[in-house]
Design an enzyme around this catalytic site. Structure first.
Site, mmCIF file in Angstrom:
data_model
loop_
_atom_site.group_PDB
_atom_site.id
_atom_site.type_symbol
_atom_site.label_atom_id
_atom_site.label_comp_id
_atom_site.label_asym_id
_atom_site.label_seq_id
_atom_site.Cartn_x
_atom_site.Cartn_y
_atom_site.Cartn_z
ATOM 1 N N VAL A 256 -11.346 24.315 -8.881
ATOM 2 C CA VAL A 256 -11.355 25.084 -10.121
ATOM 3 C C VAL A 256 -9.951 25.683 -10.195
ATOM 4 C CG1 VAL A 256 -12.379 27.005 -11.382
ATOM 5 C CG2 VAL A 256 -13.824 25.550 -9.955
ATOM 6 N N PRO A 257 -9.064 25.079 -10.976
ATOM 7 C CA PRO A 257 -7.616 25.263 -10.774
ATOM 8 C C PRO A 257 -7.043 26.564 -11.303
ATOM 9 C CG PRO A 257 -7.997 23.796 -12.615
ATOM 10 C CD PRO A 257 -9.355 24.100 -12.037
ATOM 11 N N CYS A 258 -7.330 27.664 -10.606
ATOM 12 C CA CYS A 258 -6.768 28.944 -11.003
ATOM 13 C C CYS A 258 -5.249 28.966 -10.829
ATOM 14 C CB CYS A 258 -7.423 30.084 -10.233
ATOM 15 S SG CYS A 258 -7.465 29.864 -8.447
ATOM 16 N N HIS A 259 -4.720 28.053 -10.006
ATOM 17 C CA HIS A 259 -3.265 27.999 -9.818
ATOM 18 C C HIS A 259 -2.553 27.495 -11.070
ATOM 19 C CE1 HIS A 259 -4.831 24.027 -8.737
ATOM 20 N NE2 HIS A 259 -3.662 23.543 -9.082
#
Length: 289
Positions: A256-259
């Protein structure tokens, strides 16, 4: 026996909604290889994007983008399974930029109910294991439903486990490398991203947090958006600060690409597992995109 229904009255809904929805379905079905945006579809139909989104979602039960993804995936599966087409060729054929983007669509997710979240993990068995990955040591946590946690640490640093377990203090935790190894192998190895076995993700959080995390899943591989973009996407344009907090609380980093969430004007801002790691992830994705 084949039955033919003879309708005595016209059941086509009154008003323009039916025709608009029909035209959207036809346009997406015919032009899905171009991956048309909501704005492009709205322009073709002389509609505002906001109104078209509301109308289509109300009648069809999913957004135009959701329908586009469904059509794209259906065709991709036919090519992969029925015609044995290689992954890269399939990605290009269905209008996606490459295998990495195709993989994004094959990451499926579900959210636990508010009651399950309020129980703080009560009744859950969470299996975990530490694995070496391109970004240091990865802590992977899974339930029977799928991947529930992904955190990072440096060798000898156990704070990641403390950080994650305090989120769901009532869960039962079991160290089980046998359960987590398959996830580690798939998450960090692009060659093993496959449509045949979608990576299932379980989101455990508040309703607001889950909406933010679902928005993160829409960000294409190798791309980035701002917190204000996410706030607008979930219909809360003034909640940028709350969005930032939800992004920071994401329990399934990288997948879940919070970056991929950036501050105003594209600033990297903070990252729960360190800015150096965030830069490494963005660079790694750019190299694989």
């Amino acid at each position: 026996m084949n039955m033919i229904a003879n309708l005595q009255t016209d059941i086509t809904p009154d008003g323009p909604d039916y025709d608009i929805v029909r035209r959207v379905i036809e346009l997406i079905t015919e032009d899905y290889r171009d991956q048309p945006s909501l704005e492009a579809i709205a322009a073709r139909l002389n509609q505002s994007p906001t109104q078209l989104q509301k109308t289509f979602t109300r009648w069809a039960g999913l957004s135009p983008k959701g329908f586009l993804q469904a059509v794209t995936l259906d065709h991709a599966k036919r090519l992969l399974r029925g015609e044995d087409m290689p992954l890269l060729e399939t990605s290009i054929e269905v209008g996606l930029s490459g295998p990495s983007r195709l993989h994004d669509l094959f990451v499926t997710h579900e959210a636990m109910s508010p009651g399950e979240w309020k129980a703080k993990g009560g009744g859950l068995t969470i299996r975990y294991g530490f694995h070496i990955c391109p970004f240091g040591v990865a802590l992977i946590m899974v339930t029977d439903r799928g991947l529930a946690g992904l955190a990072f640490s440096d060798s000898g640093d156990e704070r990641a486990l403390e950080d994650m377990t305090c989120r769901w203090p009532n869960a039962c935790y079991v160290e089980d490398l046998q359960a987590t190894v398959p996830y580690a192998a798939r998450i960090f190895e692009p060659g093993k991203w496959s449509s045949d076995q979608p990576l299932r993700v379980v989101l455990i959080g508040t309703d607001f947090q889950v909406r933010v995390w679902q928005s993160l899943l829409k960000i294409p591989f190798g791309k980035a958006v701002t917190y204000s973009d996410i706030a607008n996407d979930i219909g809360r344009p003034t909640a940028q600060r709350a969005v930032g907090a939800a992004v920071g609380a994401n329990p399934i980093s990288f997948v879940v690409p919070c970056h991929r969430a950036l501050g105003k004007n594209g600033a990297l801002t903070g990252y729960h597992w360190g800015l150096t790691r965030k830069r490494a992830m963005l660079g790694w994705e750019s190299a694989h995109a």
